[in-house]
Design a protein around this motif. Structure first.
Motif, PDB file in Angstrom:
ATOM      1  N   LEU A 100       0.821  -1.211   0.000  1.00  0.00           N
ATOM      2  CA  LEU A 100       0.000   0.000   0.000  1.00  0.00           C
ATOM      3  C   LEU A 100       0.855   1.262   0.000  1.00  0.00           C
ATOM      4  CD1 LEU A 100      -2.836  -1.007   2.515  1.00  0.00           C
ATOM      5  CD2 LEU A 100      -2.971  -0.869   0.019  1.00  0.00           C
ATOM      6  N   GLY A 101       1.935   1.245   0.777  1.00  0.00           N
ATOM      7  CA  GLY A 101       2.829   2.400   0.782  1.00  0.00           C
ATOM      8  C   GLY A 101       3.502   2.613  -0.556  1.00  0.00           C
ATOM      9  N   ALA A 102       3.918   1.511  -1.218  1.00  0.00           N
ATOM     10  CA  ALA A 102       4.555   1.635  -2.530  1.00  0.00           C
ATOM     11  C   ALA A 102       3.576   2.180  -3.565  1.00  0.00           C
ATOM     12  CB  ALA A 102       5.101   0.284  -2.962  1.00  0.00           C
ATOM     13  N   MET A 103       2.329   1.713  -3.509  1.00  0.00           N
ATOM     14  CA  MET A 103       1.321   2.216  -4.446  1.00  0.00           C
ATOM     15  C   MET A 103       1.074   3.703  -4.237  1.00  0.00           C
ATOM     16  SD  MET A 103      -1.370  -0.972  -4.276  1.00  0.00           S
ATOM     17  CE  MET A 103      -2.628  -0.045  -5.146  1.00  0.00           C
ATOM     18  N   ILE A 105       3.229   6.025  -2.907  1.00  0.00           N
ATOM     19  CA  ILE A 105       4.351   6.904  -3.248  1.00  0.00           C
ATOM     20  C   ILE A 105       4.641   6.907  -4.742  1.00  0.00           C
ATOM     21  CG2 ILE A 105       5.406   6.628  -0.984  1.00  0.00           C
ATOM     22  CD1 ILE A 105       7.342   4.657  -2.164  1.00  0.00           C
ATOM     23  N   CYS A 106       4.061   5.955  -5.480  1.00  0.00           N
ATOM     24  CA  CYS A 106       4.223   5.987  -6.939  1.00  0.00           C
ATOM     25  C   CYS A 106       3.442   7.136  -7.568  1.00  0.00           C
ATOM     26  CB  CYS A 106       3.777   4.660  -7.547  1.00  0.00           C
ATOM     27  SG  CYS A 106       4.942   3.304  -7.263  1.00  0.00           S
ATOM     28  N   ASN A 107       2.511   7.687  -6.835  1.00  0.00           N
ATOM     29  CA  ASN A 107       1.753   8.843  -7.310  1.00  0.00           C
ATOM     30  C   ASN A 107       2.569  10.114  -7.063  1.00  0.00           C
ATOM     31  OD1 ASN A 107      -0.206  10.618  -8.147  1.00  0.00           O
ATOM     32  ND2 ASN A 107      -1.456  10.411  -6.288  1.00  0.00           N
ATOM     33  N   PHE A 108       3.423  10.446  -8.021  1.00  0.00           N
ATOM     34  CA  PHE A 108       4.332  11.574  -7.837  1.00  0.00           C
ATOM     35  C   PHE A 108       3.594  12.910  -7.801  1.00  0.00           C
ATOM     36  CE2 PHE A 108       6.863   8.243  -9.892  1.00  0.00           C
ATOM     37  CZ  PHE A 108       7.881   8.114  -8.960  1.00  0.00           C
ATOM     38  N   PHE A 109       2.373  12.940  -8.371  1.00  0.00           N
ATOM     39  CA  PHE A 109       1.627  14.189  -8.333  1.00  0.00           C
ATOM     40  C   PHE A 109       1.210  14.547  -6.900  1.00  0.00           C
ATOM     41  CE2 PHE A 109       0.960  12.574 -12.638  1.00  0.00           C
ATOM     42  CZ  PHE A 109       1.365  13.672 -13.375  1.00  0.00           C
ATOM     43  N   GLY A 110       1.192  13.519  -6.012  1.00  0.00           N
ATOM     44  CA  GLY A 110       0.846  13.795  -4.626  1.00  0.00           C
ATOM     45  C   GLY A 110       1.858  14.676  -3.933  1.00  0.00           C
ATOM     46  N   THR A 111       3.093  14.716  -4.458  1.00  0.00           N
ATOM     47  CA  THR A 111       4.111  15.578  -3.861  1.00  0.00           C
ATOM     48  C   THR A 111       3.721  17.045  -3.964  1.00  0.00           C
ATOM     49  OG1 THR A 111       5.738  13.947  -4.580  1.00  0.00           O
ATOM     50  CG2 THR A 111       6.585  16.068  -3.857  1.00  0.00           C
ATOM     51  N   VAL A 112       3.051  17.393  -5.060  1.00  0.00           N
ATOM     52  CA  VAL A 112       2.658  18.787  -5.272  1.00  0.00           C
ATOM     53  C   VAL A 112       1.304  19.075  -4.631  1.00  0.00           C
ATOM     54  CG1 VAL A 112       2.207  20.546  -7.026  1.00  0.00           C
ATOM     55  CG2 VAL A 112       3.977  18.812  -7.414  1.00  0.00           C
ATOM     56  N   LEU A 119       4.528  12.416   2.196  1.00  0.00           N
ATOM     57  CA  LEU A 119       5.599  12.075   3.126  1.00  0.00           C
ATOM     58  C   LEU A 119       5.143  11.008   4.113  1.00  0.00           C
ATOM     59  CD1 LEU A 119       8.437  12.678   4.204  1.00  0.00           C
ATOM     60  CD2 LEU A 119       7.434  14.488   5.617  1.00  0.00           C
ATOM     61  N   LEU A 120       3.875  11.092   4.524  1.00  0.00           N
ATOM     62  CA  LEU A 120       3.345  10.087   5.435  1.00  0.00           C
ATOM     63  C   LEU A 120       3.299   8.713   4.769  1.00  0.00           C
ATOM     64  CD1 LEU A 120       2.218   9.821   8.303  1.00  0.00           C
ATOM     65  CD2 LEU A 120      -0.067  10.193   7.366  1.00  0.00           C
ATOM     66  N   ASN A 121       2.984   8.672   3.485  1.00  0.00           N
ATOM     67  CA  ASN A 121       2.977   7.410   2.756  1.00  0.00           C
ATOM     68  C   ASN A 121       4.384   6.829   2.628  1.00  0.00           C
ATOM     69  OD1 ASN A 121       0.172   7.338   2.315  1.00  0.00           O
ATOM     70  ND2 ASN A 121       0.356   8.672   0.519  1.00  0.00           N
ATOM     71  N   VAL A 122       5.375   7.713   2.531  1.00  0.00           N
ATOM     72  CA  VAL A 122       6.766   7.238   2.503  1.00  0.00           C
ATOM     73  C   VAL A 122       7.113   6.553   3.824  1.00  0.00           C
ATOM     74  CG1 VAL A 122       9.182   7.947   2.374  1.00  0.00           C
ATOM     75  CG2 VAL A 122       7.498   8.959   0.823  1.00  0.00           C
ATOM     76  N   CYS A 193     -11.185   2.450   4.138  1.00  0.00           N
ATOM     77  CA  CYS A 193     -10.406   2.259   2.918  1.00  0.00           C
ATOM     78  C   CYS A 193      -9.344   1.201   3.213  1.00  0.00           C
ATOM     79  CB  CYS A 193      -9.768   3.570   2.467  1.00  0.00           C
ATOM     80  SG  CYS A 193      -8.589   4.245   3.660  1.00  0.00           S
ATOM     81  N   LEU A 194      -8.494   0.915   2.236  1.00  0.00           N
ATOM     82  CA  LEU A 194      -7.475  -0.121   2.429  1.00  0.00           C
ATOM     83  C   LEU A 194      -6.483   0.271   3.517  1.00  0.00           C
ATOM     84  CD1 LEU A 194      -6.730  -1.198  -1.255  1.00  0.00           C
ATOM     85  CD2 LEU A 194      -8.062  -2.422   0.480  1.00  0.00           C
ATOM     86  N   LEU A 195      -6.087   1.542   3.553  1.00  0.00           N
ATOM     87  CA  LEU A 195      -5.169   1.978   4.604  1.00  0.00           C
ATOM     88  C   LEU A 195      -5.806   1.854   5.984  1.00  0.00           C
ATOM     89  CD1 LEU A 195      -3.423   5.151   3.125  1.00  0.00           C
ATOM     90  CD2 LEU A 195      -2.363   2.966   3.696  1.00  0.00           C
ATOM     91  N   PHE A 196      -7.072   2.167   6.087  1.00  0.00           N
ATOM     92  CA  PHE A 196      -7.771   2.056   7.363  1.00  0.00           C
ATOM     93  C   PHE A 196      -7.836   0.603   7.824  1.00  0.00           C
ATOM     94  CE2 PHE A 196     -11.608   1.286   9.825  1.00  0.00           C
ATOM     95  CZ  PHE A 196     -11.513   2.241  10.819  1.00  0.00           C
ATOM     96  N   LEU A 197      -8.194  -0.302   6.923  1.00  0.00           N
ATOM     97  CA  LEU A 197      -8.293  -1.716   7.295  1.00  0.00           C
ATOM     98  C   LEU A 197      -6.931  -2.290   7.658  1.00  0.00           C
ATOM     99  CD1 LEU A 197     -10.822  -2.952   4.576  1.00  0.00           C
ATOM    100  CD2 LEU A 197     -11.281  -2.368   6.970  1.00  0.00           C
TER     101      LEU A 197
END
Length: 335
Positions: A100-103, A105-112, A119-122, A193-197
């Motif tokens: 889940l964390g890898a999925m 952080i692959c969203n690079f648009f989230g950085t902006v 950062l929390l996902n990292v 959501c998946l992170l919550f579960l």
């Protein structure tokens, strides 16, 4: 000091005043120095000191060899384990968190768009990878098909590094609080959501680890076995920090007794212990491994035995025998 100053003044008064020649009177030697010089002048005393030095040096060498083999990475328990079912469940949670964390952080648009969440996902990815590494069973990894069996050595090194640098995570109680913290971070990201579960799952595993650290062991082995996640393993036991004091004169006799005890109790010992004992026995009786790696897709046990034997390359026969005895005693086998 006053007596020495008084003696120096008396010696200066006894010195002749003229002649220009300087005569230095020898100061009286201390009693301890005189006795030591007289002792070293005796040949029998010198021989006795030499023999004593050899004895002390032999004990120091035995202790150094023992500490060296205790540091052998592949045969040391770095992680305090609970029941096997709990380890499997925590490993599953670590793998899920890593994915889940890898999925995320692959969203690079989230950085902006949302740098704080990115950062929390990292952190979630790093924590999940750490959890999977801690709970990984290197023995089972070594029996996987090629090339996955090659992960056993780097995972073992990672566990050794965590044992050295983050020892709190190698204890059940420390891991329990770590899983609680990790799960609390994840459940606050969203609702159902998946992170919550996954976070809720890690919170439950953290509570279980904390309970086990206080001696309350839930019956999770049967639950994990019925769910197909693993078989029941040995009960909880802390890392055995004590070892056997190697005595050169007794090692050979103890090794023969250990061989007989191993053959007698081989059926009731865990598979991992049997593979380690086999590798130690081969190193003690045959020497360094010169055989090629076993082939075959479903030949995981033989591959793991070969890996453990190769890890002992360079270990002397005496040390391998002492390690064999020590490993057998750690599993409660009486010689």
């Amino acid at each position: 000091q006053q007596q020495q100053q008084l003696q120096q003044l008396q010696q200066q008064q006894r010195r002749p005043a003229g002649g220009g020649a300087r005569r230095q009177d020898a100061e009286p030697q201390p009693l301890a120095v005189a006795v030591a010089q007289q002792a070293f002048a005796d040949p029998m005393m010198r021989e006795a000191i030499k023999q004593q030095a050899l004895v002390v040096g032999g004990h120091a060498a035995d202790a150094a060899r023992y500490c060296g083999r205790q540091g052998l990475m592949v045969f040391q328990d770095y992680i305090q384990q609970g029941p096997q079912g709990v380890s499997v469940l925590c490993f599953v949670g670590g793998v899920a968190t890593t994915v889940l964390g890898a999925m995320s952080i692959c969203n690079f648009f989230g950085t902006v768009m949302d740098p704080f969440r990115y950062l929390l996902n990292v952190y979630v990815f790093i924590f999940g990878l750490t959890t999977a590494t801690i709970e990984a069973d290197t023995d089972r990894i070594g029996m996987l098909v090629t090339p996955f069996d090659r992960l056993a050595e780097p995972v073992t090194r990672a566990q050794a590094w965590l044992h050295e640098e983050a020892r709190l995570l190698t204890r059940l109680r420390g891991r329990g609080f770590f899983y609680l913290y990790q799960g609390a971070l994840m459940v606050t990201q969203c609702v159902f959501c998946l992170l919550f579960l996954c976070g809720l799952y890690l919170v439950m595993m953290g509570l279980v680890c904390i309970l086990m650290s206080f001696g309350i062991t839930p019956d999770i082995d049967g639950i994990a076995a019925s769910a197909g996640l693993g078989t029941a393993g040995p009960p909880y036991r802390p890392i055995d920090a004590e070892g056997m004091s190697p005595m050169s004169a007794e090692t050979e006799q103890l090794f023969r007794q250990a061989e007989a005890a191993w053959k007698k109790h081989k059926e009731r010992l865990p598979g991992k212990t049997c593979r380690e004992l086999w590798a130690l026995h081969q190193q003690a009786t045959v020497g360094d491994c010169e055989e090629p790696k076993p082939d075959g897709v479903f030949n995981g046990s033989a591959k793991e035995q070969w890996r453990l034997w190769c890890a002992l390359r360079g270990v002397p026969e005496f040390d391998a025998k002492a390690m064999f005895i020590d490993r057998l005693r750690r599993d409660g086998v009486e010689l």
